[in-house]
Motif scaffolding. Structure first.
Motif, PDB file in Angstrom:
ATOM      1  N   VAL A  42       0.853  -1.193   0.000  1.00  0.00           N
ATOM      2  CA  VAL A  42       0.000   0.000   0.000  1.00  0.00           C
ATOM      3  C   VAL A  42       0.880   1.231   0.000  1.00  0.00           C
ATOM      4  O   VAL A  42       1.704   1.424   0.890  1.00  0.00           O
ATOM      5  N   PRO A  43       0.765   2.093  -1.004  1.00  0.00           N
ATOM      6  CA  PRO A  43       1.630   3.259  -1.102  1.00  0.00           C
ATOM      7  C   PRO A  43       1.242   4.347  -0.121  1.00  0.00           C
ATOM      8  O   PRO A  43       0.089   4.423   0.325  1.00  0.00           O
ATOM      9  N   ALA A  44       2.210   5.167   0.205  1.00  0.00           N
ATOM     10  CA  ALA A  44       1.936   6.285   1.103  1.00  0.00           C
ATOM     11  C   ALA A  44       0.906   7.227   0.502  1.00  0.00           C
ATOM     12  O   ALA A  44       0.168   7.900   1.217  1.00  0.00           O
ATOM     13  N   GLY A  45       0.848   7.282  -0.825  1.00  0.00           N
ATOM     14  CA  GLY A  45      -0.086   8.191  -1.495  1.00  0.00           C
ATOM     15  C   GLY A  45      -1.512   7.706  -1.498  1.00  0.00           C
ATOM     16  O   GLY A  45      -2.412   8.430  -1.921  1.00  0.00           O
ATOM     17  N   GLY A  46      -1.761   6.467  -1.048  1.00  0.00           N
ATOM     18  CA  GLY A  46      -3.118   5.959  -1.019  1.00  0.00           C
ATOM     19  C   GLY A  46      -3.563   5.402  -2.356  1.00  0.00           C
ATOM     20  O   GLY A  46      -2.745   5.062  -3.216  1.00  0.00           O
ATOM     21  N   PHE A  47      -4.900   5.317  -2.538  1.00  0.00           N
ATOM     22  CA  PHE A  47      -5.479   4.669  -3.709  1.00  0.00           C
ATOM     23  C   PHE A  47      -6.422   5.608  -4.456  1.00  0.00           C
ATOM     24  O   PHE A  47      -7.000   6.521  -3.867  1.00  0.00           O
ATOM     25  N   VAL A  48      -6.564   5.325  -5.733  1.00  0.00           N
ATOM     26  CA  VAL A  48      -7.650   5.891  -6.521  1.00  0.00           C
ATOM     27  C   VAL A  48      -8.780   4.871  -6.471  1.00  0.00           C
ATOM     28  O   VAL A  48      -8.614   3.740  -6.932  1.00  0.00           O
ATOM     29  N   GLY A  49      -9.896   5.262  -5.880  1.00  0.00           N
ATOM     30  CA  GLY A  49     -11.020   4.342  -5.731  1.00  0.00           C
ATOM     31  C   GLY A  49     -12.089   4.601  -6.777  1.00  0.00           C
ATOM     32  O   GLY A  49     -12.618   5.703  -6.876  1.00  0.00           O
ATOM     33  N   VAL A  50     -12.404   3.590  -7.565  1.00  0.00           N
ATOM     34  CA  VAL A  50     -13.430   3.697  -8.610  1.00  0.00           C
ATOM     35  C   VAL A  50     -14.616   2.849  -8.184  1.00  0.00           C
ATOM     36  O   VAL A  50     -14.467   1.674  -7.841  1.00  0.00           O
ATOM     37  N   ARG A  51     -15.810   3.449  -8.254  1.00  0.00           N
ATOM     38  CA  ARG A  51     -17.024   2.733  -7.881  1.00  0.00           C
ATOM     39  C   ARG A  51     -18.080   2.909  -8.972  1.00  0.00           C
ATOM     40  O   ARG A  51     -18.402   4.017  -9.381  1.00  0.00           O
ATOM     41  N   GLY A  52     -18.620   1.788  -9.436  1.00  0.00           N
ATOM     42  CA  GLY A  52     -19.724   1.813 -10.377  1.00  0.00           C
ATOM     43  C   GLY A  52     -19.378   2.318 -11.756  1.00  0.00           C
ATOM     44  O   GLY A  52     -20.190   3.001 -12.394  1.00  0.00           O
ATOM     45  N   ALA A  53     -18.193   1.977 -12.261  1.00  0.00           N
ATOM     46  CA  ALA A  53     -17.798   2.403 -13.608  1.00  0.00           C
ATOM     47  C   ALA A  53     -18.542   1.568 -14.646  1.00  0.00           C
ATOM     48  O   ALA A  53     -18.440   0.336 -14.655  1.00  0.00           O
ATOM     49  N   SER A  54     -19.272   2.262 -15.549  1.00  0.00           N
ATOM     50  CA  SER A  54     -20.086   1.565 -16.549  1.00  0.00           C
ATOM     51  C   SER A  54     -19.846   2.091 -17.948  1.00  0.00           C
ATOM     52  O   SER A  54     -20.707   1.964 -18.821  1.00  0.00           O
ATOM     53  N   SER A  68     -20.318  -2.072 -14.173  1.00  0.00           N
ATOM     54  CA  SER A  68     -20.396  -1.459 -12.847  1.00  0.00           C
ATOM     55  C   SER A  68     -19.168  -1.833 -12.011  1.00  0.00           C
ATOM     56  O   SER A  68     -19.264  -2.382 -10.911  1.00  0.00           O
ATOM     57  N   VAL A  69     -18.001  -1.518 -12.557  1.00  0.00           N
ATOM     58  CA  VAL A  69     -16.724  -1.950 -11.991  1.00  0.00           C
ATOM     59  C   VAL A  69     -16.377  -1.164 -10.728  1.00  0.00           C
ATOM     60  O   VAL A  69     -16.512   0.061 -10.671  1.00  0.00           O
ATOM     61  N   ASP A  70     -15.932  -1.890  -9.693  1.00  0.00           N
ATOM     62  CA  ASP A  70     -15.344  -1.299  -8.491  1.00  0.00           C
ATOM     63  C   ASP A  70     -13.898  -1.764  -8.413  1.00  0.00           C
ATOM     64  O   ASP A  70     -13.611  -2.961  -8.503  1.00  0.00           O
ATOM     65  N   VAL A  71     -12.979  -0.827  -8.243  1.00  0.00           N
ATOM     66  CA  VAL A  71     -11.566  -1.206  -8.147  1.00  0.00           C
ATOM     67  C   VAL A  71     -10.796  -0.105  -7.436  1.00  0.00           C
ATOM     68  O   VAL A  71     -11.134   1.084  -7.541  1.00  0.00           O
ATOM     69  N   ASP A  72      -9.791  -0.495  -6.656  1.00  0.00           N
ATOM     70  CA  ASP A  72      -8.876   0.435  -5.994  1.00  0.00           C
ATOM     71  C   ASP A  72      -7.497   0.264  -6.605  1.00  0.00           C
ATOM     72  O   ASP A  72      -6.959  -0.855  -6.633  1.00  0.00           O
ATOM     73  N   VAL A  73      -6.917   1.377  -7.071  1.00  0.00           N
ATOM     74  CA  VAL A  73      -5.627   1.345  -7.756  1.00  0.00           C
ATOM     75  C   VAL A  73      -4.682   2.301  -7.042  1.00  0.00           C
ATOM     76  O   VAL A  73      -5.042   3.461  -6.789  1.00  0.00           O
ATOM     77  N   PRO A  74      -3.472   1.868  -6.688  1.00  0.00           N
ATOM     78  CA  PRO A  74      -2.573   2.714  -5.900  1.00  0.00           C
ATOM     79  C   PRO A  74      -2.011   3.888  -6.691  1.00  0.00           C
ATOM     80  O   PRO A  74      -1.730   3.777  -7.881  1.00  0.00           O
ATOM     81  N   ARG A  75      -1.849   4.992  -5.970  1.00  0.00           N
ATOM     82  CA  ARG A  75      -1.137   6.140  -6.538  1.00  0.00           C
ATOM     83  C   ARG A  75       0.360   5.975  -6.283  1.00  0.00           C
ATOM     84  O   ARG A  75       0.791   5.116  -5.525  1.00  0.00           O
ATOM     85  N   ASP A  76       1.150   6.823  -6.947  1.00  0.00           N
ATOM     86  CA  ASP A  76       2.612   6.827  -6.769  1.00  0.00           C
ATOM     87  C   ASP A  76       3.246   5.487  -7.136  1.00  0.00           C
ATOM     88  O   ASP A  76       4.288   5.118  -6.597  1.00  0.00           O
ATOM     89  N   ARG A  77       2.618   4.763  -8.027  1.00  0.00           N
ATOM     90  CA  ARG A  77       3.124   3.464  -8.444  1.00  0.00           C
ATOM     91  C   ARG A  77       2.961   3.322  -9.955  1.00  0.00           C
ATOM     92  O   ARG A  77       2.186   4.045 -10.596  1.00  0.00           O
ATOM     93  N   LEU A  78       3.706   2.352 -10.530  1.00  0.00           N
ATOM     94  CA  LEU A  78       3.510   1.972 -11.926  1.00  0.00           C
ATOM     95  C   LEU A  78       2.439   0.897 -11.953  1.00  0.00           C
ATOM     96  O   LEU A  78       2.654  -0.233 -11.513  1.00  0.00           O
ATOM     97  N   VAL A  79       1.269   1.261 -12.445  1.00  0.00           N
ATOM     98  CA  VAL A  79       0.128   0.349 -12.507  1.00  0.00           C
ATOM     99  C   VAL A  79      -0.130   0.011 -13.969  1.00  0.00           C
ATOM    100  O   VAL A  79      -0.264   0.908 -14.810  1.00  0.00           O
ATOM    101  N   VAL A  80      -0.202  -1.270 -14.277  1.00  0.00           N
ATOM    102  CA  VAL A  80      -0.458  -1.723 -15.645  1.00  0.00           C
ATOM    103  C   VAL A  80      -1.868  -2.284 -15.735  1.00  0.00           C
ATOM    104  O   VAL A  80      -2.265  -3.117 -14.911  1.00  0.00           O
TER     105      VAL A  80
END
Length: 866
Positions: free
Chosen positions: A17-29, A35-47
């Motif tokens: 878990v990065p110090a910068g926290g997460f980008v939280g997505v809720r209900g992406a359509s 209706s996707v829910d996902v948490d993606v970390p900030r300050d990281r290389l996310v693929v």
């Protein structure tokens, strides 16, 4: 969210878990997202990965970036928002922890030849300032030139003779009259079209007293010159010869010389086919005033380090930096130059030279040092263009920004992958976040976090299969990516033997210098080499043009989405294209071309430029669909013909939206937006047309079907069924028949073109040329594509690929490797042979192929895991 089942961030992710926290997505359509829910970390290389069409771009660009842009624009004055290209508000319930975002998407080289590497990177601006403020002016110069005088795109700098283009278009008697033994009536003046225009001009000449039945070579030179080159435009009354079966009335006609017709048409016509046709009669040569340099003589007289600005801009970036290094290294530069008109050692000269070199540095790090500032952007690949834009971000000094990138490794040789990773790490170290859509397995292995979407494409995708550290993907049974990421997949294919050879000699273009190459026929050949080594020049340009020329067809142009060299319907052979920047291939020697009967080039350019072009219209299956509806009982009763079921012509279409299905909604002080047509609600047709049903479905319902659904629904329509089967075979079952061409990726467009070719009846020995066909494709999609390409070879055709993907190279029968470097360091054939023979060679491609888990020597190499 659980890292294994996609429901949480994962118990094993706690330490990540990065110090910068997460980008939280809720209900992406957005699009196919469910209706996707996902948490993606900030300050990281996310693929973000997954098969083509799984929803990666919809999540990364269509949702996360779109929401970041929307929030930023909320702070911009409403009037100013109208001037900004907006992606639209995403369909999402909530996004938390979202920083400001910058998007770097895949875009093919855009603009005109006036747009260049220098203008995209702003290096050209600094160079112009360097020449203006610190250049060495010739003796007798009174004052310095403004920086605009060093730009060919401004009136102050453009050569007055060629208007900054660098070349002139002219016609000659030889180009206009290729066969002087013919008479004017027998179409000696080939530049005139054979329809009414040529006949009218012929009749006008007859009224003016010229002998139109005499062989051209027997006419007086003065008469020939007037007919071809005069600027006069006489108006005469024409009395056509009347025949028993045809009445022709007198008319007034205005004569225009062949020269005037060709030059005026080339400059003004909006018809691309017509422009290409008249281009065949043009002779293109360097401007005699600027000698191709595009600038005024007084601008070219100013030098820096002994180079004019045109000469300096033509150097590879690595050489440009080396030339300017002594200037930028001058210590204690005087505030003012000792010679007021020679300021290379001035403070301004030192600072500007350093500025240019600082802008070049990131480009060299990204493997683009072989490019020159004057390289036009239309000649760049999508990957090269994106890396140019990425390099500019390195200099921006921004931090706390979310960068959303679309396949930054596209078009990149494995040897350059380390420099790309270093660049991405620099952005991370500066305090930024990186969300990257990527299929490159090596880059995926080096990610901090992985999000896989799927499991399939289109309506079969749009779900989060996994979100967590890369290693955790191995435990996800439904992952399509995991088998390719963690399991060595050595190629066990036995190379075929060639049926013959196609040999080119004396190839000289760009960085190719007197190159000879032999391409085996009846095999699948991969052409490899580092970026800028000359692969596309040799294959996509020279090979295509030479073979087309020897087959008796016109050369291919880079401006067309696909070119198949077959006889035109009227037997004129005018199906090929000519680009005015194409160099003549007359000097290239060739043997074995007689064993090729047809040439097909398949690239990733769009299949259409407007939403009116779609999958159904491009493949031709829509003709069969419209015919089926026109043959229904209700359509026959009402007298509806096939044209009634076209949304492009009046009659059956909705006239409110004119068959587009949507209308533009203008908002005061806000950008215009699109909405469904209030009359047809997006169906494109009027109510009467939609009343016609085939098996209970309207034609709008059919356009809304996916390929997979349509293959079942139209199974009893042979021509449509054949097209749909080939689309399924290349992995495009998730696309909708009416999906606008503007929504398709480059990889999807290329596979649609390939499917269109596969559905045709096989006719003789065909040479297929594909340029980086795996760009934008997941490894699973690559396997599907390769199956189809090998099937073409098994049927007797030849396939030549320009490619970087090591898995594809390992499956080839033969490999031609160029290099050893890019730009001036490349342009040579450094190795040829089977994949195993190439893997044993000491070339950049050979070394990476030998070490790859998918290569021919994979049994001796372990997968590279983080």
């Amino acid at each position: 969210m659980d890292g294994a089942d996609g429901s949480g961030t994962g118990s094993d992710a706690g330490s990540s878990v990065p110090a910068g926290g997460f980008v939280g997505v809720r209900g992406a359509s957005e699009h196919n997202l469910r209706s996707v829910d996902v948490d993606v970390p900030r300050d990281r290389l996310v693929v973000f990965t997954g098969v083509s069409g799984s929803g990666k771009s919809s999540l990364a660009f269509g949702t996360i970036f779109a929401e970041a842009q929307r929030r930023y624009l909320e702070s911009v004055a409403p009037y100013a928002r109208r001037l900004i290209d907006q992606v639209g508000a995403p369909k999402v319930g909530e996004i938390t922890g979202l920083p400001p975002a910058v998007a770097l998407q895949q875009r093919r080289g855009a603009g005109t030849v006036r747009s260049s590497v220098g203008t995209v990177t702003t290096i050209s601006n600094a160079l112009r300032m360097l020449y203006s403020r610190a250049g060495r002016y010739p003796p007798g110069t009174v004052e310095r030139l403004d920086s605009d005088a060093f730009s060919a795109n401004t009136p102050a700098g453009a050569c007055p003779n060629c208007h900054g283009v660098g070349r002139v278009h002219e016609v000659s008697e030889r180009s206009l009259v290729p066969d002087p033994s013919l008479s004017i009536r027998d179409k000696a003046i080939a530049a005139w079209p054979g329809a009414w225009l040529g006949k009218n001009y012929r009749d006008i000449l007859a009224e003016l007293g010229y002998d139109v039945d005499r062989p051209w070579a027997e006419l007086d030179q003065a008469d020939r010159d007037w007919i071809l080159f005069t600027d006069e435009q006489p108006v005469v009354t024409v009395h056509p010869i009347r025949t028993a079966d045809r009445i022709q009335r007198d008319y007034q006609g205005t004569y225009a010389s062949a020269k005037r017709y060709v030059l005026h048409t080339y400059a003004t016509t909006q018809s691309a086919p017509l422009r290409r046709r008249v281009a065949r009669f043009l002779e293109i040569s360097p401007c005699p005033v600027c000698r191709g340099a595009r600038l005024r003589p007084e601008s070219l007289a100013v030098t820096v380090a002994g180079y004019s600005i045109t000469e300096l801009a033509a150097l590879p970036l690595t050489e440009l930096a080396a030339v300017l290094q002594p200037l930028g290294s001058i210590e204690n530069a005087p505030a003012a130059p000792r010679d007021p008109l020679s300021g290379e050692d001035s403070e301004a000269g030192v600072l500007l030279a350093r500025q240019v070199r600082s802008r070049i540095g990131p480009l060299v790090e990204l493997g683009l040092g072989y490019l020159s500032c004057d390289r036009s952007t239309p000649t760049l690949s999508a990957g090269e263009l994106q890396r140019l834009r990425l390099a500019t971000q390195l200099r921006s000094g921004l931090f706390g920004v979310l960068y959303v990138l679309d396949e930054p490794s596209a078009g990149l040789h494995p040897a350059d992958a380390d420099s790309l990773r270093a660049t991405l790490n620099r952005l991370l170290e500066a305090g930024n976040s990186l969300f990257v859509i990527e299929h490159n397995l090596d880059l995926i292995r080096h990610a901090d976090w992985l999000v896989e979407l799927g499991p399939g494409a289109g309506e079969h995708g749009g779900e989060i299969l996994y979100s967590g550290p890369v290693a955790g993907l191995a435990a996800v049974p439904g992952s399509v990516t995991a088998p390719y990421l963690f399991t060595p997949r050595p190629s066990d294919r036995t190379p075929r033997r060639p049926s013959d050879w196609l040999t080119l000699g004396r190839v000289t273009r760009h960085n190719l210098r007197d190159v000879s190459v032999s391409v085996p026929l009846g095999l699948l050949t991969a052409v490899t080499g580092v970026s800028g080594s000359g692969k596309s020049t040799l294959i996509s340009q020279v090979l295509v043009e030479v073979v087309a020329d020897r087959l008796g067809r016109a050369s291919v142009s880079g401006s067309e989405v696909e070119e198949e060299f077959t006889d035109s319907a009227d037997g004129s052979g005018e199906t090929g294209l000519v680009d005015d920047a194409v160099v003549s291939v007359d000097d290239v020697t060739v043997s074995g071309v007689e064993r090729v009967q047809r040439l097909v080039r398949v690239d990733q350019k769009p299949i259409g430029r407007t939403p009116r072009s779609n999958l159904a219209t491009y493949t031709g299956m829509f003709d069969a669909v419209r015919a089926v509806f026109a043959d229904t009982e209700l359509a026959r009763e009402r007298g509806y013909r096939v044209g009634r079921f076209s949304f492009n012509v009046p009659g059956g279409r909705c006239e409110t939206c004119q068959g587009e299905g949507f209308v533009t909604v203008e908002l005061l002080f806000l950008p215009g937006t699109y909405g469904p047509c209030p009359t047809c609600r997006g169906a494109r047709y009027n109510a009467e047309t939609l009343e016609v049903r085939y098996r209970g479905r309207s034609i709008a319902d059919v356009l809304a079907m996916t390929v997979e659904q349509a293959a079942e629904f139209l199974a009893d329509v042979p021509s449509a069924a054949r097209s749909l089967r080939t689309l399924l075979n290349v992995g495009l079952g998730y696309l909708r028949l009416g999906q606008p061409a503007t929504e398709l990726s480059g990889g999807e467009a290329q596979r649609i073109k390939l499917a269109s070719e596969l559905q045709r009846a096989r006719r003789g020995k065909v040479l297929y040329v594909l340029d980086e066909p795996t760009t934008g494709l997941h490894p699973a999609d690559v396997e599907v594509l390769m199956t189809q390409l090998h099937a073409l070879v098994d049927a007797g055709s030849t396939v030549v690929l320009v490619e970087h993907d090591l898995a594809v190279i390992a499956q080839a029968d033969w490999v031609i490797d160029l290099g050893p470097g890019g730009g001036d360091a490349g342009g040579r054939i450094v190795a040829t042979g089977t994949p195993a023979e190439l893997a044993a060679s000491d070339t950049p491609t050979g070394r990476h192929l030998a070490a790859a888990p998918t290569g021919p020597l994979a049994a001796f190499a372990a997968p590279i895991l983080k």
